[in-house]
Design an enzyme around this catalytic site. Structure first.
Site, PDB file in Angstrom:
ATOM      1  N   ILE A  70       2.878 -21.563 -24.748  1.00  0.00           N
ATOM      2  CA  ILE A  70       3.963 -22.302 -24.861  1.00  0.00           C
ATOM      3  C   ILE A  70       4.583 -22.275 -23.484  1.00  0.00           C
ATOM      4  CG2 ILE A  70       5.646 -20.725 -25.792  1.00  0.00           C
ATOM      5  CD1 ILE A  70       7.157 -23.048 -27.230  1.00  0.00           C
ATOM      6  N   GLU A 104       0.520 -13.155 -28.260  1.00  0.00           N
ATOM      7  CA  GLU A 104       0.381 -12.308 -27.198  1.00  0.00           C
ATOM      8  C   GLU A 104       1.110 -12.696 -25.914  1.00  0.00           C
ATOM      9  OE1 GLU A 104      -2.370 -13.637 -28.575  1.00  0.00           O
ATOM     10  OE2 GLU A 104      -3.345 -11.975 -29.813  1.00  0.00           O
ATOM     11  N   ASN A 109       5.741  -9.977 -18.576  1.00  0.00           N
ATOM     12  CA  ASN A 109       6.607 -11.294 -18.515  1.00  0.00           C
ATOM     13  C   ASN A 109       7.759 -11.184 -19.433  1.00  0.00           C
ATOM     14  OD1 ASN A 109       7.359 -13.875 -18.792  1.00  0.00           O
ATOM     15  ND2 ASN A 109       5.260 -14.791 -19.613  1.00  0.00           N
ATOM     16  N   TYR A 116      11.215 -14.846 -26.907  1.00  0.00           N
ATOM     17  CA  TYR A 116      10.839 -14.815 -28.118  1.00  0.00           C
ATOM     18  C   TYR A 116      11.611 -13.856 -29.021  1.00  0.00           C
ATOM     19  CZ  TYR A 116       6.232 -16.447 -26.262  1.00  0.00           C
ATOM     20  OH  TYR A 116       5.264 -17.285 -25.891  1.00  0.00           O
TER      21      TYR A 116
HETATM   22  C1  LIG Z   1       9.255 -18.587 -21.889  1.00  0.00           C
HETATM   23  C2  LIG Z   1       9.860 -20.172 -21.838  1.00  0.00           C
HETATM   24  C3  LIG Z   1       8.822 -21.180 -22.764  1.00  0.00           C
HETATM   25  C4  LIG Z   1      11.288 -20.207 -22.430  1.00  0.00           C
HETATM   26  O1  LIG Z   1      11.549 -21.715 -22.267  1.00  0.00           O
HETATM   27  P1  LIG Z   1      13.006 -22.056 -21.942  1.00  0.00           P
HETATM   28  O2  LIG Z   1      13.263 -23.582 -22.143  1.00  0.00           O
HETATM   29  O3  LIG Z   1      13.278 -21.554 -20.495  1.00  0.00           O
HETATM   30  O4  LIG Z   1      14.054 -21.200 -22.901  1.00  0.00           O
HETATM   31  P2  LIG Z   1      15.185 -22.005 -23.717  1.00  0.00           P
HETATM   32  O5  LIG Z   1      16.117 -22.573 -22.630  1.00  0.00           O
HETATM   33  O6  LIG Z   1      14.711 -22.510 -24.861  1.00  0.00           O
HETATM   34  O7  LIG Z   1      15.852 -20.510 -24.115  1.00  0.00           O
HETATM   35  C5  LIG Z   1      15.998 -19.903 -25.547  1.00  0.00           C
HETATM   36  C6  LIG Z   1      16.510 -18.831 -25.626  1.00  0.00           C
HETATM   37  O8  LIG Z   1      15.939 -17.827 -24.986  1.00  0.00           O
HETATM   38  C7  LIG Z   1      16.746 -17.247 -24.089  1.00  0.00           C
HETATM   39  N1  LIG Z   1      15.989 -17.154 -22.696  1.00  0.00           N
HETATM   40  C8  LIG Z   1      15.183 -17.896 -22.290  1.00  0.00           C
HETATM   41  N2  LIG Z   1      14.702 -17.510 -21.073  1.00  0.00           N
HETATM   42  C9  LIG Z   1      15.227 -16.266 -20.822  1.00  0.00           C
HETATM   43  C10 LIG Z   1      15.170 -15.365 -19.692  1.00  0.00           C
HETATM   44  N3  LIG Z   1      14.501 -15.605 -18.693  1.00  0.00           N
HETATM   45  N4  LIG Z   1      15.895 -14.353 -19.892  1.00  0.00           N
HETATM   46  C11 LIG Z   1      16.649 -13.781 -21.123  1.00  0.00           C
HETATM   47  N5  LIG Z   1      16.722 -14.895 -21.926  1.00  0.00           N
HETATM   48  C12 LIG Z   1      16.024 -15.972 -21.843  1.00  0.00           C
HETATM   49  C13 LIG Z   1      17.797 -18.007 -23.482  1.00  0.00           C
HETATM   50  O9  LIG Z   1      18.828 -17.583 -23.252  1.00  0.00           O
HETATM   51  C14 LIG Z   1      17.892 -18.747 -24.920  1.00  0.00           C
HETATM   52  O10 LIG Z   1      18.856 -18.075 -25.867  1.00  0.00           O
HETATM   53  P3  LIG Z   1      20.194 -19.034 -26.718  1.00  0.00           P
HETATM   54  O11 LIG Z   1      19.583 -19.748 -27.751  1.00  0.00           O
HETATM   55  O12 LIG Z   1      20.945 -17.911 -27.165  1.00  0.00           O
HETATM   56  O13 LIG Z   1      20.934 -19.565 -25.543  1.00  0.00           O
HETATM   57  C15 LIG Z   1       9.784 -20.691 -20.229  1.00  0.00           C
HETATM   58  O14 LIG Z   1      10.604 -19.614 -19.649  1.00  0.00           O
HETATM   59  C16 LIG Z   1       8.184 -20.750 -19.685  1.00  0.00           C
HETATM   60  O15 LIG Z   1       7.820 -21.636 -19.728  1.00  0.00           O
HETATM   61  N6  LIG Z   1       7.875 -19.825 -18.983  1.00  0.00           N
HETATM   62  C17 LIG Z   1       6.578 -19.710 -18.286  1.00  0.00           C
HETATM   63  C18 LIG Z   1       5.575 -19.575 -19.152  1.00  0.00           C
HETATM   64  C19 LIG Z   1       5.374 -18.613 -19.989  1.00  0.00           C
HETATM   65  O16 LIG Z   1       5.628 -17.307 -19.774  1.00  0.00           O
HETATM   66  N7  LIG Z   1       5.119 -18.928 -21.397  1.00  0.00           N
HETATM   67  C20 LIG Z   1       5.034 -17.677 -22.624  1.00  0.00           C
HETATM   68  C21 LIG Z   1       3.531 -16.944 -22.260  1.00  0.00           C
HETATM   69  S1  LIG Z   1       3.222 -16.161 -23.933  1.00  0.00           S
END
Ligand SMILES: CC(C)(COP(=O)(O)OP(=O)(O)OC[C@H]1O[C@@H](n2cnc3c(N)ncnc32)[C@H](O)[C@@H]1OP(=O)(O)O)[C@@H](O)C(=O)NCCC(=O)NCCS
Length: 147
Positions: A70, A104, A109, A116
């Site tokens: 994702i 996983e 990260n 998650y």
């Molecule tokens: C991980 C990822 C999918 C999160 O997506 P995102 O759109 O930034 O996350 P959201 O804005 O929907 O956040 C949802 C919740 O998670 C929390 N969250 C998201 N990123 C965070 C961070 N870096 N640190 C702490 N909390 C975080 C948010 O605070 C939010 O909480 P809330 O609902 O209480 O406000 C995105 O950062 C990403 O694509 N990362 C790179 C790829 C990756 O690592 N994928 C997962 C591989 S296993």
């Protein structure tokens, strides 16, 4: 922000690869994406103005859903887009009869692990040397149950 979720086709892979290579420490290759689609995994894109800003790959076997990937384009992160996409996947998994989802994530990260955890996943165990070929890294195994 008006976004929609739709299926991924082979034509979308170039756009997805451009995002993947910028944001993932262990990015999937074109071959990885193609083999996932060919294996029949579920592949969804999150689109804003017809452009892909996020995507996810997963599959379901009986009651278990496995989240494979994702990702949200960097400029759209931390705006609720990941939550929107993962909530959709969890809803889809539930409708398909799944009762748990696992994934996983690289132990370094911390952003994704925090994400998650916000969605209710808990850490279960580790898969040693799961990522990489030369520079290896362990995976943290997380799961969400009872949805
Ligand atoms: C991980 C990822 C999918 C999160 O997506 P995102 O759109 O930034 O996350 P959201 O804005 O929907 O956040 C949802 C919740 O998670 C929390 N969250 C998201 N990123 C965070 C961070 N870096 N640190 C702490 N909390 C975080 C948010 O605070 C939010 O909480 P809330 O609902 O209480 O406000 C995105 O950062 C990403 O694509 N990362 C790179 C790829 C990756 O690592 N994928 C997962 C591989 S296993």
């Amino acid at each position: 922000m008006e976004v929609n979720i739709s299926g991924i086709s082979f034509d979308d892979i170039d756009q997805i690869l451009a995002i993947e290579n910028k944001i993932n420490k262990f990015p999937w290759s074109r071959a990885n994406f193609l083999s996932s689609i060919n294996a029949g995994h579920k592949a969804l894109a999150l689109k804003f103005n017809d452009s892909i800003i996020g995507y996810t790959f997963f599959y379901i076997v009986d009651t278990d859903a496995h989240l494979l990937n994702i990702s949200i384009k960097r400029s759209f992160q931390k705006q609720g887009m990941g939550k929107k996409l993962l909530t959709h996947v969890i809803g889809y998994a539930k409708l398909s009869g799944a009762t748990m989802m696992f994934l996983e994530v690289a132990v370094s990260n911390l952003n994704a692990i925090a994400f998650y955890e916000k969605l209710g996943f808990i850490g279960d165990s580790y898969r040693y040397n799961y990522y990489g070929t030369k520079d290896k890294e362990d995976a943290f195994l997380m799961s969400l149950r009872g949805f």
